[in-house]
Design an enzyme around this catalytic site. Structure first.
Site, PDB file in Angstrom:
ATOM      1  N   ARG A   1      41.575  35.811  38.791  1.00  0.00           N
ATOM      2  CA  ARG A   1      41.755  34.844  39.906  1.00  0.00           C
ATOM      3  C   ARG A   1      43.198  34.441  40.219  1.00  0.00           C
ATOM      4  NH1 ARG A   1      36.959  36.217  41.561  1.00  0.00           N
ATOM      5  NH2 ARG A   1      35.202  34.984  40.859  1.00  0.00           N
TER       6      ARG A   1
ATOM      7  N   ASP B   1      32.180  41.693  34.313  1.00  0.00           N
ATOM      8  CA  ASP B   1      32.236  41.128  35.669  1.00  0.00           C
ATOM      9  C   ASP B   1      32.403  39.604  35.591  1.00  0.00           C
ATOM     10  OD1 ASP B   1      32.326  40.838  38.384  1.00  0.00           O
ATOM     11  OD2 ASP B   1      30.255  41.424  38.762  1.00  0.00           O
TER      12      ASP B   1
END
Ligand SMILES: NC(=O)N[C@@H](CC(=O)O)C(=O)O
EC number: 3.5.2.3
Length: 460
Positions: free
Chosen positions: A77, A320
């Site tokens: 992120r 993931d």
């Protein structure tokens, strides 16, 4: 305290020597391992190495040692979404989960589609020191699916990118996919495809079937995944390039990959821990913790995915790890973001669904979570085995008993785990990267200490 301390691990069982499915983890003979200068320097039968002055001794009786786990599919992120996760917090979660390397997905802001951005992400990883961070480059500019990104520049950059993916989005245009495959073939790179036909999944919210009709949520048909995989294995065959399929979620996808492998196509496939255990039935709760891309499927799919791991059609487990802030998850189903955190729970879920069920041995688990992802990502400096001369990236796991997976086990910024409250086996006790502790007896080593050691060791 920046100096590298030598470490003596006493009495560990090596996963690599536990090759029998369904076997007891105590079946292998225990060994002592000495780590010095970032490498494994000695390995002997347990009890033969005498601790030296100033050497840190780790008692590992009853614990299983694996080469450090490698996640080929982590969303860190940063840059851009630091309210969800940062490189520092995401790699702390990684270390807590036993990972020593993570491949960082490209859907940041700016997108990881230039040499500058991938180098920045790698630098942040080097500085934090909790895990080796290998950035993944976007296949298309801004993940827009229109023009190829600077693939060559990212490959040649200091980050030496080898894995390219638009994950979160599918490279839908077949010509772009062909060109991307041709391009990465020239330097032994790989395209990691998020197989999802966008037209077949417009507005989709969950797996398509009788349950989606019952719940009144727009369905996501299995064929949207399977048709892209079928097309791409043919393109991989045509171009002679390496193709990796992200997060397989249906029994049909397994069959397509099986067929392609039998033809000799250079295709590898991953499954996430959550697709090995959770089903669409959980969506009945309308709890957005269960909202994920690809969606949770049927029990038959879960069983087919486990069987595909057992027979080698699926090559790796990848998390993931997709952190999202509470406001993106504590809302109505339709408005919620797709994604689940997964770094800290990956090993326990793999133990529960594969090792305890006899689908995989410990040796195979090491292959699924460490050796094979390193190979697909062309990761340099990863130990091929826990033997002298290899880099000291390793993890010690306590497989005995089970405990409630509580929020205290999550070490990243976000808490969107579907496993909270579940009784899970397997505790990651110790993680060592480049000969230095990142997780010590279940506790993260303080950030300053990890960063100082990483600075001394230099970038990998
Ligand atoms: N896997 C997920 O559910 N989410 C991913 C990307 C994606 O939508 O695939 C994310 O970046 O949040």
């Amino acid at each position: 305290m920046t100096e590298q301390t030598d470490i003596l691990i006493r009495g560990a069982r090596l996963a690599a020597e536990l090759a029998e499915r369904g076997g007891d983890h105590l079946a292998a003979a225990p060994v002592d391992l000495r780590l010095s200068g970032g490498a494994i320097v000695e390995r002997t039968a347990a009890g033969s190495l005498v601790p030296r002055v100033d050497e840190r001794v780790i008692e590992a009786d009853g614990l299983v040692a694996l080469t450090g786990l490698v996640d080929l599919h982590t969303h860190l992120r940063e840059p851009g979404f630091e309210q969800s996760e940062t490189v520092l917090t995401g790699t702390r979660a990684a270390a807590a989960g036993g990972f020593t390397t993570v491949f960082a997905m490209a859907n940041t802001l700016p997108v990881q589609d230039t040499a500058g951005v991938v180098e920045q992400v790698q630098r942040l990883g080097d500085a934090a020191g909790y895990a080796t961070v290998r950035p993944i480059g976007a296949v298309t500019e801004d993940l827009a699916g229109e023009r190829l990104s600077e693939i060559g520049a990212m490959a040649q950059s200091r980050a030496g990118v080898r894995v390219f993916s638009d994950d979160g989005k599918c490279v839908h245009d077949p010509l772009l996919m062909r060109r991307a495959l041709e391009y990465v073939r020239t330097f032994d790179g790989v395209i990691a495809q998020h197989a999802q036909d966008p037209r077949l999944t417009e507005g989709a919210q969950m797996n398509e079937g009788s349950l989606s009709s019952e719940l009144g949520l727009k369905g996501w048909p299995a064929v949207a995944e399977e048709s892209i995989i079928a097309r791409d294995v043919l393109l991989a065959e045509h171009t002679g390039a390496r193709l990796h399929i992200c997060h397989l979620s249906t029994a049909g996808s397994v069959e397509v990959v099986r067929w392609a492998k039998a033809r000799g196509v250079q295709v590898t496939a991953e499954v996430t821990p959550h697709h090995l255990i959770l089903t669409e039935e959980l969506v009945r709760s309308y709890d957005p913790r269960y909202k994920v891309n690809p969606p949770l499927r049927r029990e038959e799919d879960v069983q087919a995915l486990r069987a595909a791991v057992a027979d080698g059609v699926i090559d790796i487990i990848a998390t993931d790890h997709a952190p999202h802030p509470v406001e993106a998850k504590e809302c109505e189903w339709d408005a919620a973001a797709f994604g689940m955190v997964g770094l800290e729970s990956a090993l326990p879920i793999a133990l529960l669904t594969l090792v305890q069920t006899g689908h995989a041995s410990w040796a195979e688990l090491e292959r699924l979570l460490s050796q094979k992802p390193a190979e697909i990502g062309r990761l340099d400096g990863h130990p091929a085995a826990l033997v002298p001369g290899e880099p000291a990236d390793l993890v010690l796991v306590d497989p005995s008993g089970a405990s409630a997976f509580g929020a205290d086990r999550l070490r990243g910024l976000s808490v969107n785990s579907p496993f909270l409250g579940m009784e899970l086996p397997g505790r990651v006790v110790t993680t060592i990267r480049r000969g230095a502790l990142t997780l010590d007896d279940g506790e993260l080593v303080p950030a300053e200490q990890v960063a100082a050691r990483a600075a001394v060791a230099g970038p990998r």
